[in-house]
Design a protein around this motif. Structure first.
Motif, PDB file in Angstrom:
ATOM      1  N   PRO A  21       0.827  -1.201   0.000  1.00  0.00           N
ATOM      2  CA  PRO A  21       0.000   0.000   0.000  1.00  0.00           C
ATOM      3  C   PRO A  21       0.866   1.259   0.000  1.00  0.00           C
ATOM      4  N   VAL A  24       1.968   5.740   4.576  1.00  0.00           N
ATOM      5  CA  VAL A  24       1.166   6.714   5.309  1.00  0.00           C
ATOM      6  C   VAL A  24       2.118   7.760   5.882  1.00  0.00           C
ATOM      7  N   ALA A  37      -4.072   0.602   5.821  1.00  0.00           N
ATOM      8  CA  ALA A  37      -2.873   0.141   5.111  1.00  0.00           C
ATOM      9  C   ALA A  37      -2.614  -1.339   5.383  1.00  0.00           C
TER      10      ALA A  37
END
Length: 110
Positions: A21, A24, A37
């Motif tokens: 993913p 972040v 995530a």
């Protein structure tokens, strides 16, 4: 969740390859963003398949030899010294630092 140095680069690279993913950013870090995530990483079958294929490609590489060839192209060759030095590193991957030590030793000794 990259924190510094090269982690944001590699997090973005992983996302660009579709094997993980998107990272972040710290400014967006929360329980919800972390859970999202992790959920994506654990449940996205396409991501899992791409990660498996990439892992197989990486496992098939001879990273140390590639690094040494790049080093040699840029800093000169050292002949059979490489084979002698690699023989003294059984069981572990020497890593880039050891390559530089081997090469520095080669260049200063002959």
């Amino acid at each position: 969740m990259p924190h510094g140095v090269d982690q944001p680069f590699w997090g973005n690279r992983i996302a660009a390859l579709g094997v993980g993913p998107r990272p972040v950013p710290r400014s967006e870090l929360s329980a919800q963003s972390s859970a999202t995530a992790l959920r994506t990483a654990l449940t996205d079958n396409g991501m899992r398949e791409r990660a498996t294929l990439l892992g197989e490609q990486i496992a098939d590489e001879d990273g140390i030899t590639n690094a040494i060839e790049i080093f040699d192209r840029n800093f000169g060759r050292c002949g059979s010294e490489l084979a002698k030095q690699r023989a003294h590193c059984p069981g572990t991957t020497p890593g880039v630092l050891r390559i530089f030590v081997v090469r520095a030793s080669c260049r200063t000794s002959g």
